[in-house]
Design a protein around this motif. Sequence first.
Motif, PDB file in Angstrom:
ATOM      1  N   THR A   1     -12.430   4.692  -6.460  1.00 21.70           N
ATOM      2  CA  THR A   1     -13.121   3.655  -5.689  1.00 21.70           C
ATOM      3  C   THR A   1     -12.858   2.280  -6.300  1.00 21.70           C
ATOM      4  O   THR A   1     -12.615   1.305  -5.591  1.00 21.70           O
ATOM      5  CB  THR A   1     -14.632   3.935  -5.688  1.00 21.70           C
TER       6      THR A   1
ATOM      7  N   VAL B   1      -9.190  -2.087   5.621  1.00 20.35           N
ATOM      8  CA  VAL B   1     -10.047  -2.795   6.573  1.00 20.35           C
ATOM      9  C   VAL B   1     -11.211  -3.481   5.871  1.00 20.35           C
ATOM     10  O   VAL B   1     -11.967  -2.838   5.137  1.00 20.35           O
ATOM     11  CB  VAL B   1     -10.616  -1.804   7.630  1.00 20.35           C
TER      12      VAL B   1
ATOM     13  N   VAL C   1     -14.311  -1.829   4.058  1.00 25.07           N
ATOM     14  CA  VAL C   1     -14.765  -0.658   4.824  1.00 25.07           C
ATOM     15  C   VAL C   1     -13.965   0.584   4.415  1.00 25.07           C
ATOM     16  O   VAL C   1     -14.499   1.677   4.309  1.00 25.07           O
ATOM     17  CB  VAL C   1     -14.622  -0.929   6.336  1.00 25.07           C
ATOM     18  N   SER C   2     -12.677   0.393   4.182  1.00 24.27           N
ATOM     19  CA  SER C   2     -11.815   1.543   3.842  1.00 24.27           C
ATOM     20  C   SER C   2     -11.686   1.636   2.329  1.00 24.27           C
ATOM     21  O   SER C   2     -10.619   1.433   1.771  1.00 24.27           O
ATOM     22  CB  SER C   2     -10.442   1.363   4.482  1.00 24.27           C
TER      23      SER C   2
ATOM     24  N   MET D   1     -10.693   7.503   0.162  1.00 19.41           N
ATOM     25  CA  MET D   1      -9.802   8.359   0.960  1.00 19.41           C
ATOM     26  C   MET D   1     -10.504   8.903   2.208  1.00 19.41           C
ATOM     27  O   MET D   1      -9.854   9.450   3.086  1.00 19.41           O
ATOM     28  CB  MET D   1      -9.318   9.540   0.113  1.00 19.41           C
ATOM     29  N   MET D   2     -11.825   8.787   2.263  1.00 17.27           N
ATOM     30  CA  MET D   2     -12.531   9.216   3.477  1.00 17.27           C
ATOM     31  C   MET D   2     -12.161   8.325   4.654  1.00 17.27           C
ATOM     32  O   MET D   2     -12.246   8.740   5.808  1.00 17.27           O
ATOM     33  CB  MET D   2     -14.049   9.149   3.257  1.00 17.27           C
ATOM     34  N   ASP D   3     -11.801   7.081   4.365  1.00 16.34           N
ATOM     35  CA  ASP D   3     -11.482   6.143   5.442  1.00 16.34           C
ATOM     36  C   ASP D   3     -10.081   5.558   5.366  1.00 16.34           C
ATOM     37  O   ASP D   3      -9.570   5.039   6.343  1.00 16.34           O
ATOM     38  CB  ASP D   3     -12.509   5.001   5.456  1.00 16.34           C
ATOM     39  N   TYR D   4      -9.489   5.576   4.173  1.00 14.55           N
ATOM     40  CA  TYR D   4      -8.118   5.072   4.033  1.00 14.55           C
ATOM     41  C   TYR D   4      -7.196   6.283   4.139  1.00 14.55           C
ATOM     42  O   TYR D   4      -7.277   7.213   3.335  1.00 14.55           O
ATOM     43  CB  TYR D   4      -7.935   4.367   2.694  1.00 14.55           C
ATOM     44  N   CYS D   5      -6.327   6.255   5.123  1.00 12.89           N
ATOM     45  CA  CYS D   5      -5.580   7.473   5.460  1.00 12.89           C
ATOM     46  C   CYS D   5      -4.181   7.448   4.856  1.00 12.89           C
ATOM     47  O   CYS D   5      -3.280   6.803   5.377  1.00 12.89           O
ATOM     48  CB  CYS D   5      -5.490   7.601   6.977  1.00 12.89           C
TER      49      CYS D   5
END
Lengths: 790, 264
Positions: free
Chosen positions: A289, A699, A707-708, A711-715
């Motif tokens: 993080t 993002v 926001v990203s 890894m839950m949101d950054y792909c």
Amino acid sequence: MNVVQPFEGIGASVRRKEDRRFLSGRGQYTDDINRPGQLYAHILRSPHAHARITGIDTAAARAMPGVEAIYTSADMASVGGIPCGWQIHNKDGTPMAEPKHPVLAEGKVRHVGDPVAVVVATTRQQARDAAEAIEVGYDVLTAAANLAQAQALGAPAVHDDVPSNLCYDWHIGEKAAVDAAFAQAAHRVVFETTNNRLVPNAMEPRSAIGDFDATTGEHTLWTTSQNPHVIRLLMGAFVLNLPESKLRVVAPDVGGGFGSKIYHYAEEAIVTWAAHKLARPVKWTSDRTEAFMSDAHGRDHVTRAELALDKDGKFLALHVQTQANMGAYLSTFAPCVPTYLYATLLAGVYATPAIYAEVKAVFTHTVPVDAYRGAGRPEASYLLERLVDVAAKQCGFDKVELRRKNFISTDAFPYQTPVALQYDSGDYFSTLDQALETSGWAGFEARRAEAKARGRLRGIGISTYLEACGIAPSAVVGSLGARAGLYEVGTIRVHPTGSVTVLTGAHSHGQGHETTFAQLVADKLGVPIAQVEIVHGDTAKVPFGMGTYGSRSLAVGGSAMDKAMDKIIAKGKRIAAHLMEASVEDVEFERGTFRVAGTDKTKALAEISLAAYVPHNYPIEELEPGLEETAFYDPKNFTYPGGCHIAEVEIEPETGRVQMVNFTAVDDVGRVINPMIVEGQVQGGVAQGIGQALLEACVYDEAGQLVSASMMDYCLPRAEDLAPVSVATHTTLCTHNPLGVKGCGEVGAIGSPPAVINAVVDALRDYGVEHVEMPATPQKIWSILHRQQS
Amino acid sequence: MYDFAYHKPSSLAEATRLLAADPDAKAISGGHTLLPALKHRLNRPTALVDLSGISEMQGIRREGDALVIGALTKHEAVARSSEVKSAIPALVFLAQHIGDTQVRNRGTIGGSVANNDPAADYPAAVLGLGATVRTSRREIPADEFFLGMFTTALEPDEILTAISFPIPEKAGYAKMRNPASRYVMAGAFVSKGKMGVRVAINGAGPCVFRQTEMEAALAANWSPEAVAGIKQSASGLNSDIHGSAEYRAHLVSVMAKRAVQSAG
């Protein structure tokens, strides 16, 4: 007796020597290193994008178990700001704005993750516990979270001394020539796009250990760096005021960098400084993080481009206007990325006679942006290769023929572009033809029809890209604003019995140098690679080198090694001539053997090296003993890899999901030393390029919150997101370095994103879609289809 | 992670006692939701009560016309079970497609259902099959179990012990994954049997829910076409950077159609 060695020289797909260590868990990464009495640092970071710090109360935290020290910027007043390594000048000749980049926030925080305080404690958990007990008063201010917000009227200033948020307003090329060409153009094609912000995500998070020996006054920093000498120079000279002789920087095994580990980061200075202060080693290791909000990000451009063509499709002129997001502070090489690593590439593989590019770099309340795999060149190739496709469609040209018509012809090299670079070699027709053949371009429509019968939209996309790497001629980059030289150093140490140790200023963090560089020695000196050790990453062992980035290791570092080997051979010939009682001019050398020309008198390299270190029978009056040579190599030019990438995708219209089905890469990377490693480098780069094109987006929301942030949101791409990647090379030699090599580390990430997006747009051709911004996520594709249908 | 006490009871009674004695203690099964939360310091239980040593919560068995799966059964065990495959193949398919190999080898059905993450897979099967949730003190019908985002009918010291799935005539599951997390962005579990025709939607809303309009359409005509045209309202659905409420609403119809297709 002749012992037949397996061929290990240039061109052999030798297995990577270092993989045994890495695959068996024996790598020594920075966090694997623990020093006696080591303490742990935790960095308290800003939760806000923009706020005034009204107070920091550390009293409660200081009383927590295990806490040794807590530092804020007030404690580090004697410590300098983090320097920027490149100065750009504005259109009017004035220098760029270069606001201070403090190690710890001074009065204000400027992005989520900006370091505010440091806790040093006996354990990592104690440091973290105490950090939670620090009370920071924040007066939260409005943030400029993106390029548009930062340039709006009345935008909050990221730095009080830069009220406009404008770092620089730069240009290159001939505006008058471009304007004149546009005035008489048969076609003018406009294309606007955003190059999405990315988070590098090296597998190994950043880590740093500071150590101090009070008896010698020596500081040691172990750090996850791509260039330990540069860190020593920047941190020693500008931040901590330490002489090089008292500062050792070690970058041991490093698990991926992609650019993000080039830069000097605050945490390196913090642990080095704190170790001195506390007379104890201090370690800091980022978690994932933290990496999202403290590693330099990549890309983040907004661009408008206009291309002028004559009635036959010949490119007449190109005008590009780009805004580049610098983030909150200038990272080490940030200013050069959207200028000299981007705008100078806007000719691409095309003989466009006039080009004018304007670049505005803007501060925002976000993590600093710097070089990420390709650095400026992916942004240039994406812009150009999308623009050519858009032009072909709007003007009614075949997209392959339009490219071919505008290619720089194969006999035009050296070719001077209108944007400063001079290409030494290339053959864009051959890489194109080979890729068209391999990808089955001609048979695509049948595959599209077959996919349609299955309810899928199939598209094919092409990119004929070029990049400039092998960074770089020192005098040239110096005149363009670099505050460093970009030569490389290599030392060849032939030991008494003929084995070899190589000291290189390049740094391997996944590239396989221990193998490729050993192959250079095997090829030239005839020493088996098992007897060649490569040493890198330690300023106490290696002469001042510049590190690894910009696909430079082989072209610059390898060339330095080659020149050092020339010196070894020259000296060896003199020793051999003495031993064989011949004249030096008559001694030949080939792969390990000195021979008196035209005779059967020979001496092996090991005999020569033994004589050099045991100089009983030796020309001692005219030659020093020993067999060790160092060469510094400063390249005469950049190298210019290029090639053709072709992507094939299928879209599932119901969900918008894009599935890669095929990818073909035909790259000209110059002479190939290890084809297997080149293939791996290209595949990895293509995977990252597919990631940018289809999946990855950093993002920020309007308030500047990331926001990203996980890894839950950054792909990141997974295996199932990729397709079989066919990799081939077509070689034209670099004409100005001794190895003829160009570099292969970044081509995959540079050539692939436009090929993928061109394929996505092609898949949607029946829907009147002109463009899809990266990343082409399922939601985005569905929204486009949904809008078109309703 | 903050410090906590650790208990590993060997019986349900002991586990219940431990949880009842400490309102800030938490039960842990596979830990695939709780452990990341602990590592991020988002959760601060005084104690963890590790359920993995309780034998009465293990096992997969047939009980008449129902399939009973113990709460501690790992996803991988369901994915490989011939018992499940012969009774409810859609459940095998679902288990095979949870997370990745590591998740499937640690995560448990009881943990997934008790946690009631809106983007989890199993709640759709429990609601879509009209299963019964068995706990340390009672049996709860699926329709009364899932109350809201991460909220269920379980009391603080009540432990989910098993799930009893009525064996349907037909059942199918389809989902669209979030590209980044690979959790469910929108999914549909459909079934037909003695519990009637049921359509449960997961991922799309704050809590798994029954799509009654689709159920009625399928009851009249069990075919993919019957649900394909039914539009889910976007009102109240989840929205994030990967999928707006409108996109999720659209996906609900697509996934319901595919679920019926896969059910045959």
